[in-house]
Write a protein that holds these residues in place. Structure first.
Motif, mmCIF file in Angstrom:
data_model
loop_
_atom_site.group_PDB
_atom_site.id
_atom_site.type_symbol
_atom_site.label_atom_id
_atom_site.label_comp_id
_atom_site.label_asym_id
_atom_site.label_seq_id
_atom_site.Cartn_x
_atom_site.Cartn_y
_atom_site.Cartn_z
ATOM 1 N N UNK A 149 5.462 5.422 1.963
ATOM 2 C CA UNK A 149 4.752 6.659 1.996
ATOM 3 C C UNK A 149 6.051 7.252 0.344
ATOM 4 N N UNK A 150 4.768 7.469 -0.059
ATOM 5 C CA UNK A 150 5.194 8.796 -1.663
ATOM 6 C C UNK A 150 5.776 9.899 -1.168
ATOM 7 N N UNK A 151 6.040 10.586 -1.574
ATOM 8 C CA UNK A 151 6.337 11.956 -2.117
ATOM 9 C C UNK A 151 6.449 13.168 -3.337
ATOM 10 N N UNK A 152 4.779 12.859 -4.001
ATOM 11 C CA UNK A 152 4.477 13.515 -5.134
ATOM 12 C C UNK A 152 4.965 14.523 -5.411
ATOM 13 N N UNK A 153 5.269 16.027 -4.260
ATOM 14 C CA UNK A 153 4.986 16.663 -4.931
ATOM 15 C C UNK A 153 6.328 17.308 -4.759
ATOM 16 N N UNK A 154 7.481 16.522 -4.220
ATOM 17 C CA UNK A 154 8.849 16.458 -4.092
ATOM 18 C C UNK A 154 9.221 17.308 -5.044
ATOM 19 N N UNK A 155 9.366 16.736 -6.391
ATOM 20 C CA UNK A 155 10.087 17.392 -7.171
ATOM 21 C C UNK A 155 9.516 19.213 -7.177
ATOM 22 N N UNK A 156 8.146 19.601 -7.350
ATOM 23 C CA UNK A 156 8.165 20.807 -6.772
ATOM 24 C C UNK A 156 9.015 22.393 -5.481
ATOM 25 N N UNK A 157 8.969 20.800 -4.604
ATOM 26 C CA UNK A 157 10.018 21.341 -3.563
ATOM 27 C C UNK A 157 10.839 21.396 -3.442
ATOM 28 N N UNK A 191 1.253 -1.464 0.503
ATOM 29 C CA UNK A 191 0.228 0.288 0.427
ATOM 30 C C UNK A 191 1.250 0.999 0.351
ATOM 31 N N UNK A 192 0.309 2.342 -0.996
ATOM 32 C CA UNK A 192 0.978 3.596 -0.871
ATOM 33 C C UNK A 192 0.595 4.794 -0.616
ATOM 34 N N UNK A 193 0.955 5.450 0.494
ATOM 35 C CA UNK A 193 0.361 6.721 1.185
ATOM 36 C C UNK A 193 1.323 8.373 0.904
ATOM 37 N N UNK A 194 0.425 8.618 0.180
ATOM 38 C CA UNK A 194 1.103 10.466 -0.759
ATOM 39 C C UNK A 194 1.778 11.135 0.661
ATOM 40 N N UNK A 195 2.453 11.913 0.821
ATOM 41 C CA UNK A 195 3.037 12.726 1.624
ATOM 42 C C UNK A 195 3.366 13.749 1.747
ATOM 43 N N UNK A 196 2.446 14.864 2.257
ATOM 44 C CA UNK A 196 3.589 16.428 1.509
ATOM 45 C C UNK A 196 4.176 16.863 2.542
ATOM 46 N N UNK A 197 5.598 17.005 2.349
ATOM 47 C CA UNK A 197 6.502 16.923 3.544
ATOM 48 C C UNK A 197 6.843 19.122 3.227
ATOM 49 N N UNK A 198 7.712 19.539 4.215
ATOM 50 C CA UNK A 198 7.164 20.686 4.921
ATOM 51 C C UNK A 198 8.893 21.100 3.518
ATOM 52 N N UNK A 199 9.751 20.192 3.934
ATOM 53 C CA UNK A 199 10.635 20.379 2.313
ATOM 54 C C UNK A 199 11.322 19.344 2.362
ATOM 55 N N UNK A 200 12.165 18.789 1.518
ATOM 56 C CA UNK A 200 12.487 17.742 0.604
ATOM 57 C C UNK A 200 13.642 17.901 0.883
#
Length: 360
Positions: A108-116, A49-58
């Protein structure tokens, strides 16, 4: 300190860990007991299973004195490769999850990592240094094929002319040669491919969802043919199990085009100690005691000694012999220990929509 693990269980198909021990932060723990009800049915396949995460920084910073980089990126937390020896397993405890099967199956996946990442690189105070990717969990683990987060991160780094060093066991890295080759031509990228064993059965037991050794050797050839420097990483060296293969691994990698090499001995921090011990006792019962005795010999009588300087090389006579064998083989094969640093002087923030162009 050696932490206990939960009682070993029947092997789950496609997974390395035999159990899902409580993480070290749990206030309530569970202990398995034999209640007399024996179930001989095969265990079902344990799905990922994969859950998306939005970290404050990458970008993660570190100040460890025995690590050659000061910043890194992890597109994913947890790793479906499921290497039983993975030193990153204890990090799953910070998520309230087990370093055992949870680490392999609850990702845990970080799909926003490239933008961050792009945002952090645009900061006025940012000073470029090589970013390491893959030093904790593998950026080319199976879910990357569908998610593509690592590829997007590489594109951002390419846009900024930012240097990157990648460590992986994933043959999927060949997919991104179209980005990596132009970066390498500028002195902005290099790759480390980890090979623990050349034996398919041993690899499948230790690292059940990692591409087989031959696939990783093909990836080395594909990368080097594209002009990308590759370092083979004989990591970890498992005493009394894979150490006899060290010279053959180096030779096979050199034949595939690798230009450099390094090695790290097996280290078993925190919960990894119990997980590995359970695994080796079930998988290699005839040599488990010898393997664990060698591990403790490497780490001052413990399963793991976190002291900087020796935690990755080991200590004592056996560690000295391993280093000697490695150095002799690497020199004979022309594999460098050190490569020139990647370039930071080409770093430039690309214009974005809305930027005012300079008139002069």
């Amino acid at each position: 300190m050696d932490l206990p693990s939960s009682p070993p269980r029947q092997r789950t198909p496609g997974r390395a860990a035999l159990s899902n021990p409580d993480n070290r932060f749990d206030r309530i723990t569970a202990e398995g007991v034999d209640d007399g009800w024996h179930m001989d049915d095969d265990l079902p396949v344990l799905r990922t299973s994969v859950t998306d995460e939005v970290p404050r920084s990458v970008i993660t910073r570190n100040t460890s004195p025995d690590i050659s980089f000061d910043r890194s990126i992890n597109p994913y937390r947890g790793c479906e490769h499921g290497c039983i020896y993975c030193f990153a397993r204890p990090s799953h405890a910070y998520l309230g999850l087990s370093p055992g099967l949870d680490f392999e199956t609850r990702l845990i996946a970080r799909p926003d990592a490239p933008a961050l990442l792009a945002k952090e690189l645009r900061a006025r105070a940012y000073v470029p240094q090589t970013i390491a990717i893959g030093t904790n969990t593998d950026p080319y683990q199976p879910i990357e094929r569908d998610r593509g987060i690592m590829r997007q991160i590489l594109q951002v780094l390419s846009d900024f002319n930012h240097p990157v060093g990648i460590v992986t066991k994933g043959a999927l890295i060949s997919r991104d040669i179209d980005i990596l080759a132009p970066m390498a031509a500028k002195g902005l990228a290099r790759v480390g491919i980890s090979i623990t064993t050349l034996d398919n059965a041993t690899s499948r037991a230790m690292e059940p969802r990692v591409p087989l050794p031959a696939a990783r050797l093909r990836a080395i050839r594909q990368l080097t043919d594209a002009g990308i420097d590759v370092r083979v990483m004989v990591s970890p060296i498992v005493p009394a199990l894979t150490d006899h293969e060290m010279e053959r691994i180096l030779a096979a990698a050199a034949d595939a085009g690798a230009v450099a090499a390094n090695s790290i001995v097996l280290r078993l921090p925190r919960e990894v100690s119990g997980l590995f011990r359970d695994w080796v006792e079930q998988t290699y019962p005839d040599r488990a005691a010898r393997i664990m005795a060698r591990v403790r010999e490497l780490h001052g009588g413990q399963d793991y000694d976190p002291a900087f300087g020796t935690r990755m090389t080991g200590q004592g006579e056996w560690a000295r012999l391993i280093r000697q064998r490695f150095d002799l083989a690497a020199r004979r094969l022309g594999l460098a220990r050190h490569l020139p640093p990647l370039r930071c002087d080409l770093f430039a923030v690309p214009p974005q929509s809305g930027d005012q162009l300079s008139l002069f």
